[in-house]
Scaffold this active site. Sequence first.
Site, PDB file in Angstrom:
ATOM      1  N   TYR A 229     -33.663  55.715  51.746  1.00  0.00           N
ATOM      2  CA  TYR A 229     -34.174  56.947  52.366  1.00  0.00           C
ATOM      3  C   TYR A 229     -34.817  57.761  51.237  1.00  0.00           C
ATOM      4  CZ  TYR A 229     -31.380  56.081  56.618  1.00  0.00           C
ATOM      5  OH  TYR A 229     -30.858  55.564  57.774  1.00  0.00           O
TER       6      TYR A 229
ATOM      7  N   LYS B 118     -28.352  57.202  64.613  1.00  0.00           N
ATOM      8  CA  LYS B 118     -27.253  57.493  65.543  1.00  0.00           C
ATOM      9  C   LYS B 118     -27.556  57.169  67.010  1.00  0.00           C
ATOM     10  CE  LYS B 118     -24.083  58.489  62.972  1.00  0.00           C
ATOM     11  NZ  LYS B 118     -23.753  57.126  62.712  1.00  0.00           N
TER      12      LYS B 118
ATOM     13  N   TYR C 111     -22.402  58.872  58.751  1.00  0.00           N
ATOM     14  CA  TYR C 111     -23.362  57.772  58.871  1.00  0.00           C
ATOM     15  C   TYR C 111     -22.689  56.520  59.418  1.00  0.00           C
ATOM     16  CZ  TYR C 111     -27.460  54.919  57.709  1.00  0.00           C
ATOM     17  OH  TYR C 111     -28.575  54.094  57.791  1.00  0.00           O
TER      18      TYR C 111
HETATM   19  C1  PHB Z   1     -34.374  50.878  61.506  1.00  0.00           C
HETATM   20  O1  PHB Z   1     -34.030  49.868  60.893  1.00  0.00           O
HETATM   21  O2  PHB Z   1     -35.216  50.821  62.419  1.00  0.00           O
HETATM   22  C2  PHB Z   1     -33.789  52.189  61.146  1.00  0.00           C
HETATM   23  C3  PHB Z   1     -32.820  52.249  60.168  1.00  0.00           C
HETATM   24  C4  PHB Z   1     -32.272  53.457  59.817  1.00  0.00           C
HETATM   25  C5  PHB Z   1     -32.695  54.609  60.435  1.00  0.00           C
HETATM   26  C6  PHB Z   1     -33.647  54.551  61.436  1.00  0.00           C
HETATM   27  C7  PHB Z   1     -34.203  53.343  61.801  1.00  0.00           C
HETATM   28  O3  PHB Z   1     -32.162  55.807  60.068  1.00  0.00           O
END
Ligand code: PHB
Length: 390
Positions: A200, A295, A383
Amino acid sequence: MRTQVGIIGAGPAGLLLARLLANAGIDSVVVENRSREYVEARIRAGVLEQQTVDLLTEAGVGDRLQRQGLRHDGIYLQWPGERHRIDFPALCDRSVWVYGQTEVVKDLVNARLADGPLFFDISDTAVVDVETDRPKVTFTDADGVARVLECDVVAGCDGFHGVSRQAIPEALRTTFERVYPFAWLGILADVEPSTDELIYAWHPDGFALHSMRSPTVSRLYVQVDPSEKVEDWSDDRVWDALATRMALPGWTLRSGPVTEKSITPMRSFVSGPMRHGRLFLAGDAAHIVPPTGAKGLNLAVADVKVLAEAITAFAKEQRTDLLDAYSDTATRRVWRATHFSWWMTSMLHRSPGSDPFDDQLQLSQLRYVSTSERAAASLAENYTGLPYTT
Ligand code: PHB
Ligand code: APR
Protein backbone atom coordinates in the site's frame (compact mmCIF):
# COMPACT_ATOMS: atom_id res chain seq x y z
CA MET A 1 -43.20 -22.10 -5.45
CA ARG A 2 -42.66 -22.37 -1.76
CA THR A 3 -39.40 -22.34 0.21
CA GLN A 4 -38.24 -21.51 3.70
CA VAL A 5 -35.81 -18.78 2.67
CA GLY A 6 -35.94 -16.73 -0.54
CA ILE A 7 -32.49 -15.36 -1.35
CA ILE A 8 -32.14 -12.49 -3.79
CA GLY A 9 -28.70 -12.27 -5.39
CA ALA A 10 -26.01 -14.84 -6.17
CA GLY A 11 -23.01 -12.85 -5.01
CA PRO A 12 -20.85 -14.05 -2.12
CA ALA A 13 -23.52 -13.06 0.44
CA GLY A 14 -26.48 -14.86 -1.14
CA LEU A 15 -24.52 -17.95 -2.16
CA LEU A 16 -22.84 -18.40 1.21
CA LEU A 17 -26.13 -17.93 3.03
CA ALA A 18 -27.69 -20.62 0.83
CA ARG A 19 -24.81 -22.94 1.66
CA LEU A 20 -24.90 -22.38 5.43
CA LEU A 21 -28.68 -22.91 5.45
CA ALA A 22 -28.41 -26.07 3.34
CA ASN A 23 -25.83 -27.43 5.79
CA ALA A 24 -28.34 -26.77 8.59
CA GLY A 25 -31.07 -28.59 6.65
CA ILE A 26 -32.98 -25.45 5.67
CA ASP A 27 -34.39 -25.03 2.15
CA SER A 28 -33.80 -21.93 0.12
CA VAL A 29 -34.18 -20.69 -3.44
CA VAL A 30 -31.63 -18.26 -4.90
CA VAL A 31 -32.63 -15.85 -7.67
CA GLU A 32 -30.06 -13.84 -9.68
CA ASN A 33 -30.69 -11.39 -12.49
CA ARG A 34 -27.36 -11.95 -14.25
CA SER A 35 -26.04 -15.02 -16.07
CA ARG A 36 -23.83 -17.63 -14.44
CA GLU A 37 -20.98 -16.61 -16.77
CA TYR A 38 -21.30 -12.96 -15.76
CA VAL A 39 -21.42 -13.68 -12.04
CA GLU A 40 -18.41 -16.00 -12.25
CA ALA A 41 -16.30 -13.62 -14.32
CA ARG A 42 -16.86 -10.40 -12.35
CA ILE A 43 -13.48 -9.19 -11.08
CA ARG A 44 -13.61 -8.08 -7.47
CA ALA A 45 -11.30 -7.91 -4.47
CA GLY A 46 -9.14 -10.75 -3.21
CA VAL A 47 -8.20 -10.65 0.47
CA LEU A 48 -9.94 -13.03 2.87
CA GLU A 49 -9.76 -12.73 6.64
CA GLN A 50 -8.65 -15.86 8.49
CA GLN A 51 -12.17 -16.35 9.87
CA THR A 52 -13.67 -16.00 6.37
CA VAL A 53 -11.37 -18.82 5.27
CA ASP A 54 -12.31 -20.87 8.35
CA LEU A 55 -16.03 -20.35 7.73
CA LEU A 56 -15.79 -21.28 4.03
CA THR A 57 -13.75 -24.34 4.97
CA GLU A 58 -16.17 -25.47 7.70
CA ALA A 59 -19.03 -24.94 5.24
CA GLY A 60 -17.36 -27.43 2.87
CA VAL A 61 -16.50 -24.89 0.15
CA GLY A 62 -12.84 -24.37 0.99
CA ASP A 63 -11.07 -27.18 -0.89
CA ARG A 64 -9.74 -25.10 -3.77
CA LEU A 65 -9.13 -22.18 -1.42
CA GLN A 66 -6.96 -24.43 0.78
CA ARG A 67 -4.98 -25.55 -2.28
CA GLN A 68 -4.70 -22.30 -4.23
CA GLY A 69 -5.09 -19.53 -1.65
CA LEU A 70 -1.93 -17.69 -0.64
CA ARG A 71 -1.45 -17.08 3.07
CA HIS A 72 -0.07 -13.62 3.76
CA ASP A 73 1.43 -12.82 7.13
CA GLY A 74 1.69 -9.09 6.54
CA ILE A 75 1.40 -6.07 4.29
CA TYR A 76 3.83 -3.31 3.38
CA LEU A 77 3.07 0.35 3.95
CA GLN A 78 5.16 2.63 1.80
CA TRP A 79 5.84 6.31 1.12
CA PRO A 80 8.63 7.84 -0.94
CA GLY A 81 11.92 6.27 0.10
CA GLU A 82 10.52 3.91 2.76
CA ARG A 83 8.72 0.59 2.87
CA HIS A 84 7.67 -0.92 6.21
CA ARG A 85 6.19 -4.31 6.94
CA ILE A 86 3.25 -4.86 9.29
CA ASP A 87 3.71 -8.37 10.71
CA PHE A 88 0.23 -9.77 11.39
CA PRO A 89 0.96 -12.98 13.34
CA ALA A 90 3.44 -11.15 15.59
CA LEU A 91 0.95 -8.35 16.28
CA CYS A 92 -2.37 -10.17 16.53
CA ASP A 93 -1.76 -13.86 15.91
CA ARG A 94 -3.76 -13.97 12.67
CA SER A 95 -3.10 -13.90 8.91
CA VAL A 96 -5.06 -13.15 5.75
CA TRP A 97 -5.45 -15.16 2.54
CA VAL A 98 -5.20 -13.94 -1.03
CA TYR A 99 -7.83 -15.72 -3.13
CA GLY A 100 -9.98 -13.88 -5.67
CA GLN A 101 -13.62 -13.21 -4.89
CA THR A 102 -14.26 -14.50 -8.40
CA GLU A 103 -12.93 -17.88 -7.28
CA VAL A 104 -14.97 -17.79 -4.06
CA VAL A 105 -18.08 -17.22 -6.17
CA LYS A 106 -17.25 -20.11 -8.54
CA ASP A 107 -16.79 -22.46 -5.58
CA LEU A 108 -20.07 -21.30 -4.03
CA VAL A 109 -22.04 -21.58 -7.28
CA ASN A 110 -20.85 -25.19 -7.69
CA ALA A 111 -21.88 -25.98 -4.12
CA ARG A 112 -25.24 -24.30 -4.57
CA LEU A 113 -26.09 -26.17 -7.76
CA ALA A 114 -25.50 -29.41 -5.86
CA ASP A 115 -27.60 -28.21 -2.88
CA GLY A 116 -30.72 -26.67 -4.42
CA PRO A 117 -32.39 -24.26 -6.84
CA LEU A 118 -30.58 -21.25 -8.27
CA PHE A 119 -32.32 -19.25 -11.00
CA PHE A 120 -29.98 -17.19 -13.19
CA ASP A 121 -31.04 -14.59 -15.78
CA ILE A 122 -34.22 -13.57 -14.00
CA SER A 123 -35.85 -10.13 -14.29
CA ASP A 124 -38.48 -7.92 -12.61
CA THR A 125 -37.45 -8.96 -9.09
CA ALA A 126 -39.73 -7.59 -6.38
CA VAL A 127 -40.18 -8.29 -2.68
CA VAL A 128 -43.73 -8.09 -1.32
CA ASP A 129 -45.67 -8.77 1.88
CA VAL A 130 -42.56 -8.50 4.06
CA GLU A 131 -44.67 -7.23 6.95
CA THR A 132 -46.62 -10.52 6.98
CA ASP A 133 -45.38 -13.99 7.91
CA ARG A 134 -45.63 -15.03 4.22
CA PRO A 135 -43.23 -12.69 2.41
CA LYS A 136 -42.85 -13.28 -1.33
CA VAL A 137 -40.27 -12.74 -4.03
CA THR A 138 -41.81 -12.23 -7.45
CA PHE A 139 -39.78 -12.42 -10.66
CA THR A 140 -39.77 -13.43 -14.29
CA ASP A 141 -37.59 -16.46 -14.97
CA ALA A 142 -35.17 -16.95 -17.88
CA ASP A 143 -37.99 -18.45 -20.00
CA GLY A 144 -40.21 -15.43 -19.45
CA VAL A 145 -42.49 -17.17 -16.95
CA ALA A 146 -43.79 -15.03 -14.07
CA ARG A 147 -43.05 -16.70 -10.75
CA VAL A 148 -44.06 -16.15 -7.15
CA LEU A 149 -41.77 -17.54 -4.46
CA GLU A 150 -43.54 -17.82 -1.13
CA CYS A 151 -41.16 -17.82 1.85
CA ASP A 152 -40.90 -17.69 5.63
CA VAL A 153 -38.02 -15.25 5.40
CA VAL A 154 -36.48 -13.24 2.54
CA ALA A 155 -32.77 -12.40 2.44
CA GLY A 156 -31.88 -9.36 0.34
CA CYS A 157 -28.35 -10.13 -0.84
CA ASP A 158 -28.66 -8.23 -4.12
CA GLY A 159 -25.80 -5.79 -3.73
CA PHE A 160 -25.74 -2.01 -3.76
CA HIS A 161 -27.91 -1.67 -6.90
CA GLY A 162 -30.46 -4.30 -5.88
CA VAL A 163 -34.15 -3.88 -5.10
CA SER A 164 -34.30 -5.27 -1.55
CA ARG A 165 -33.16 -2.17 0.28
CA GLN A 166 -35.94 -0.20 -1.44
CA ALA A 167 -38.49 -2.66 -0.04
CA ILE A 168 -37.88 -1.07 3.36
CA PRO A 169 -40.09 2.06 3.53
CA GLU A 170 -37.97 5.15 3.04
CA ALA A 171 -39.33 6.74 6.20
CA LEU A 172 -37.89 3.87 8.24
CA ARG A 173 -34.47 3.92 6.63
CA THR A 174 -31.45 5.97 7.60
CA THR A 175 -28.53 6.18 5.22
CA PHE A 176 -25.03 7.45 5.85
CA GLU A 177 -22.79 8.18 2.90
CA ARG A 178 -19.36 9.50 2.00
CA VAL A 179 -18.33 9.76 -1.64
CA TYR A 180 -14.56 10.13 -1.92
CA PRO A 181 -13.04 12.54 -4.44
CA PHE A 182 -10.98 9.80 -6.09
CA ALA A 183 -11.33 6.39 -7.73
CA TRP A 184 -9.17 3.31 -8.32
CA LEU A 185 -8.03 2.22 -11.73
CA GLY A 186 -7.31 -1.50 -11.41
CA ILE A 187 -5.50 -3.87 -13.73
CA LEU A 188 -5.03 -7.61 -13.82
CA ALA A 189 -1.77 -8.60 -15.47
CA ASP A 190 -0.21 -11.90 -16.49
CA VAL A 191 3.02 -11.31 -14.65
CA GLU A 192 4.62 -12.74 -11.56
CA PRO A 193 3.97 -10.38 -8.61
CA SER A 194 6.95 -8.15 -7.84
CA THR A 195 6.33 -8.56 -4.13
CA ASP A 196 5.64 -11.37 -1.67
CA GLU A 197 2.96 -9.37 0.18
CA LEU A 198 0.65 -6.47 -0.70
CA ILE A 199 2.17 -3.00 -0.94
CA TYR A 200 0.00 0.00 0.00
CA ALA A 201 1.84 3.10 -1.22
CA TRP A 202 1.31 6.79 -0.46
CA HIS A 203 2.75 9.09 -3.13
CA PRO A 204 2.39 12.78 -4.06
CA ASP A 205 0.85 11.63 -7.39
CA GLY A 206 -1.70 9.52 -5.50
CA PHE A 207 -2.12 6.10 -3.92
CA ALA A 208 -0.96 2.84 -5.51
CA LEU A 209 -1.50 -0.79 -4.48
CA HIS A 210 0.30 -3.94 -5.54
CA SER A 211 -1.82 -7.03 -4.97
CA MET A 212 -1.94 -10.41 -6.67
CA ARG A 213 -4.17 -13.34 -7.54
CA SER A 214 -1.65 -16.17 -7.95
CA PRO A 215 2.10 -16.72 -8.45
CA THR A 216 1.61 -15.72 -12.11
CA VAL A 217 -1.10 -13.04 -11.92
CA SER A 218 -0.68 -9.56 -10.45
CA ARG A 219 -3.47 -7.18 -9.47
CA LEU A 220 -2.51 -3.51 -9.23
CA TYR A 221 -4.32 -0.24 -8.64
CA VAL A 222 -3.60 3.47 -9.01
CA GLN A 223 -5.63 6.33 -7.58
CA VAL A 224 -7.23 8.39 -10.36
CA ASP A 225 -9.75 11.19 -10.56
CA PRO A 226 -13.33 9.80 -10.61
CA SER A 227 -14.02 11.66 -13.86
CA GLU A 228 -11.20 9.91 -15.72
CA LYS A 229 -11.91 7.43 -18.51
CA VAL A 230 -10.28 4.06 -18.73
CA GLU A 231 -9.53 4.79 -22.42
CA ASP A 232 -7.21 7.59 -21.32
CA TRP A 233 -5.05 5.13 -19.44
CA SER A 234 -2.96 3.13 -21.89
CA ASP A 235 -1.19 0.11 -20.43
CA ASP A 236 2.10 2.02 -20.60
CA ARG A 237 0.64 4.95 -18.72
CA VAL A 238 -0.66 2.65 -15.96
CA TRP A 239 2.68 0.84 -15.62
CA ASP A 240 4.55 4.17 -15.55
CA ALA A 241 2.28 5.51 -12.82
CA LEU A 242 2.66 2.30 -10.80
CA ALA A 243 6.45 2.31 -11.20
CA THR A 244 6.67 5.95 -10.11
CA ARG A 245 4.36 5.63 -7.12
CA MET A 246 5.85 2.39 -5.82
CA ALA A 247 9.49 3.17 -6.64
CA LEU A 248 12.04 2.12 -4.05
CA PRO A 249 15.82 1.94 -4.50
CA GLY A 250 16.82 -1.64 -5.29
CA TRP A 251 13.28 -2.74 -6.20
CA THR A 252 11.76 -3.02 -9.65
CA LEU A 253 8.19 -3.49 -10.74
CA ARG A 254 7.77 -6.27 -13.29
CA SER A 255 5.22 -5.44 -15.99
CA GLY A 256 3.35 -7.80 -18.30
CA PRO A 257 0.26 -8.18 -20.50
CA VAL A 258 -2.79 -6.45 -19.04
CA THR A 259 -5.88 -8.70 -19.18
CA GLU A 260 -8.42 -6.44 -17.47
CA LYS A 261 -8.66 -2.73 -16.73
CA SER A 262 -11.46 -0.84 -15.00
CA ILE A 263 -12.19 2.19 -12.81
CA THR A 264 -14.07 1.84 -9.51
CA PRO A 265 -15.50 4.85 -7.67
CA MET A 266 -14.92 4.94 -3.93
CA ARG A 267 -17.68 5.38 -1.40
CA SER A 268 -18.73 4.52 2.11
CA PHE A 269 -22.43 3.79 2.51
CA VAL A 270 -24.41 2.38 5.41
CA SER A 271 -28.18 1.86 5.40
CA GLY A 272 -30.10 0.85 8.48
CA PRO A 273 -31.93 -0.99 9.80
CA MET A 274 -30.88 -4.17 8.02
CA ARG A 275 -34.26 -5.72 8.69
CA HIS A 276 -37.88 -4.90 7.98
CA GLY A 277 -40.48 -7.46 8.99
CA ARG A 278 -39.43 -10.75 7.42
CA LEU A 279 -36.89 -9.12 5.06
CA PHE A 280 -33.21 -9.16 6.08
CA LEU A 281 -30.43 -7.39 4.18
CA ALA A 282 -26.87 -8.71 3.99
CA GLY A 283 -23.67 -7.57 2.27
CA ASP A 284 -23.49 -4.74 -0.25
CA ALA A 285 -27.31 -4.44 -0.22
CA ALA A 286 -26.90 -2.66 3.12
CA HIS A 287 -23.38 -1.22 3.05
CA ILE A 288 -20.42 -0.35 0.86
CA VAL A 289 -16.87 0.29 2.02
CA PRO A 290 -14.01 1.69 -0.04
CA PRO A 291 -11.64 -1.16 -0.98
CA THR A 292 -8.59 0.17 0.87
CA GLY A 293 -9.21 -1.99 3.95
CA ALA A 294 -10.11 -5.12 1.93
CA LYS A 295 -13.27 -5.44 4.01
CA GLY A 296 -16.20 -5.63 1.50
CA LEU A 297 -16.33 -9.38 0.99
CA ASN A 298 -15.39 -10.17 4.60
CA LEU A 299 -18.16 -7.94 5.88
CA ALA A 300 -20.70 -9.67 3.64
CA VAL A 301 -19.49 -13.01 5.04
CA ALA A 302 -19.80 -11.74 8.64
CA ASP A 303 -23.41 -10.57 8.01
CA VAL A 304 -24.28 -13.92 6.53
CA LYS A 305 -22.78 -15.89 9.39
CA VAL A 306 -24.92 -13.97 11.90
CA LEU A 307 -28.00 -14.15 9.67
CA ALA A 308 -27.66 -17.89 9.01
CA GLU A 309 -27.53 -18.59 12.75
CA ALA A 310 -30.56 -16.38 13.36
CA ILE A 311 -32.60 -18.00 10.57
CA THR A 312 -31.59 -21.45 11.77
CA ALA A 313 -32.76 -20.73 15.35
CA PHE A 314 -36.04 -19.46 13.89
CA ALA A 315 -36.57 -22.37 11.49
CA LYS A 316 -35.64 -25.10 13.97
CA GLU A 317 -36.84 -23.74 17.30
CA GLN A 318 -39.23 -20.91 16.35
CA ARG A 319 -36.85 -18.58 18.18
CA THR A 320 -37.09 -14.94 17.11
CA ASP A 321 -34.50 -13.44 19.46
CA LEU A 322 -31.57 -13.80 17.07
CA LEU A 323 -33.61 -12.48 14.12
CA ASP A 324 -34.61 -9.52 16.29
CA ALA A 325 -30.97 -8.89 17.21
CA TYR A 326 -29.60 -9.36 13.66
CA SER A 327 -29.68 -5.75 12.50
CA ASP A 328 -27.99 -4.38 15.63
CA THR A 329 -25.41 -7.17 15.78
CA ALA A 330 -24.47 -6.82 12.10
CA THR A 331 -24.53 -3.02 12.13
CA ARG A 332 -21.99 -2.79 14.94
CA ARG A 333 -19.49 -4.73 12.87
CA VAL A 334 -20.40 -2.73 9.76
CA TRP A 335 -19.47 0.52 11.48
CA ARG A 336 -16.16 -0.89 12.71
CA ALA A 337 -15.28 -1.89 9.15
CA THR A 338 -16.61 1.43 7.86
CA HIS A 339 -14.32 3.31 10.20
CA PHE A 340 -11.30 1.17 9.42
CA SER A 341 -11.86 1.43 5.65
CA TRP A 342 -12.35 5.20 5.87
CA TRP A 343 -9.21 5.49 8.02
CA MET A 344 -7.01 3.47 5.64
CA THR A 345 -8.45 5.43 2.71
CA SER A 346 -7.85 8.80 4.37
CA MET A 347 -4.31 7.90 5.38
CA LEU A 348 -3.22 6.69 1.95
CA HIS A 349 -4.96 8.82 -0.71
CA ARG A 350 -4.25 12.34 -1.81
CA SER A 351 -7.38 14.48 -1.97
CA PRO A 352 -7.69 17.02 -4.78
CA GLY A 353 -7.31 20.14 -2.62
CA SER A 354 -4.77 18.71 -0.20
CA ASP A 355 -1.89 20.95 0.87
CA PRO A 356 1.54 20.28 2.41
CA PHE A 357 0.00 20.31 5.89
CA ASP A 358 -2.34 17.43 4.91
CA ASP A 359 0.61 15.54 3.40
CA GLN A 360 2.63 15.82 6.57
CA LEU A 361 -0.27 14.61 8.70
CA GLN A 362 -0.64 11.54 6.48
CA LEU A 363 3.07 10.81 6.49
CA SER A 364 3.21 11.21 10.24
CA GLN A 365 0.33 8.77 10.65
CA LEU A 366 2.00 6.28 8.28
CA ARG A 367 5.27 6.53 10.21
CA TYR A 368 3.40 6.05 13.48
CA VAL A 369 1.53 2.88 12.43
CA SER A 370 4.73 1.52 10.89
CA THR A 371 6.91 2.08 13.93
CA SER A 372 4.67 1.95 17.01
CA GLU A 373 3.84 -1.62 17.93
CA ARG A 374 0.59 -0.51 19.56
CA ALA A 375 -0.55 1.46 16.51
CA ALA A 376 0.51 -1.35 14.18
CA ALA A 377 -1.41 -3.87 16.28
CA SER A 378 -4.59 -1.85 15.83
CA LEU A 379 -4.16 -1.86 12.06
CA ALA A 380 -3.31 -5.56 12.09
CA GLU A 381 -6.32 -6.68 14.13
CA ASN A 382 -8.71 -4.66 11.99
CA TYR A 383 -7.14 -5.76 8.70
CA THR A 384 -7.04 -9.44 9.59
CA GLY A 385 -10.57 -9.21 11.01
CA LEU A 386 -11.91 -8.64 14.49
CA PRO A 387 -13.49 -11.75 16.01
CA TYR A 388 -17.18 -12.37 15.31
CA THR A 389 -19.28 -11.18 18.21
CA THR A 390 -21.83 -13.99 18.14
C1 PHB B 1 -7.25 -6.89 -4.50
O1 PHB B 1 -6.42 -7.80 -4.55
O2 PHB B 1 -8.07 -6.72 -5.43
C2 PHB B 1 -7.28 -5.98 -3.34
C3 PHB B 1 -6.41 -6.20 -2.29
C4 PHB B 1 -6.41 -5.36 -1.21
C5 PHB B 1 -7.28 -4.30 -1.17
C6 PHB B 1 -8.17 -4.09 -2.20
C7 PHB B 1 -8.18 -4.92 -3.30
O3 PHB B 1 -7.26 -3.45 -0.10
N1 APR C 1 -32.60 -9.44 -8.66
C1 APR C 1 -31.76 -10.50 -8.52
N2 APR C 1 -30.43 -10.38 -8.34
C2 APR C 1 -29.92 -9.14 -8.28
C3 APR C 1 -30.73 -8.00 -8.39
C4 APR C 1 -32.12 -8.18 -8.59
N3 APR C 1 -32.93 -7.14 -8.71
N4 APR C 1 -29.93 -6.91 -8.28
C5 APR C 1 -28.69 -7.34 -8.12
N5 APR C 1 -28.66 -8.71 -8.11
C6 APR C 1 -27.49 -9.57 -7.96
C7 APR C 1 -26.24 -9.06 -8.63
O1 APR C 1 -26.20 -9.36 -10.02
C8 APR C 1 -25.15 -9.78 -7.86
O2 APR C 1 -24.83 -11.03 -8.43
O3 APR C 1 -27.15 -9.64 -6.60
C9 APR C 1 -25.78 -10.00 -6.49
C10 APR C 1 -25.12 -9.15 -5.42
O4 APR C 1 -23.77 -9.57 -5.28
P1 APR C 1 -22.57 -8.59 -4.88
O5 APR C 1 -22.75 -7.27 -5.54
O6 APR C 1 -21.33 -9.33 -5.11
O7 APR C 1 -22.82 -8.32 -3.31
P2 APR C 1 -22.59 -9.24 -2.04
O8 APR C 1 -22.96 -10.67 -2.31
O9 APR C 1 -23.18 -8.50 -0.92
O10 APR C 1 -21.02 -9.30 -1.88
C11 APR C 1 -20.28 -8.25 -1.36
O11 APR C 1 -19.04 -8.03 -3.34
O12 APR C 1 -19.28 -5.96 -4.35
C12 APR C 1 -18.42 -6.79 -3.67
O13 APR C 1 -16.93 -5.41 -2.50
C13 APR C 1 -18.09 -6.15 -2.39
O14 APR C 1 -16.68 -7.81 -1.81
C14 APR C 1 -17.96 -7.32 -1.55
C15 APR C 1 -18.94 -8.29 -1.97
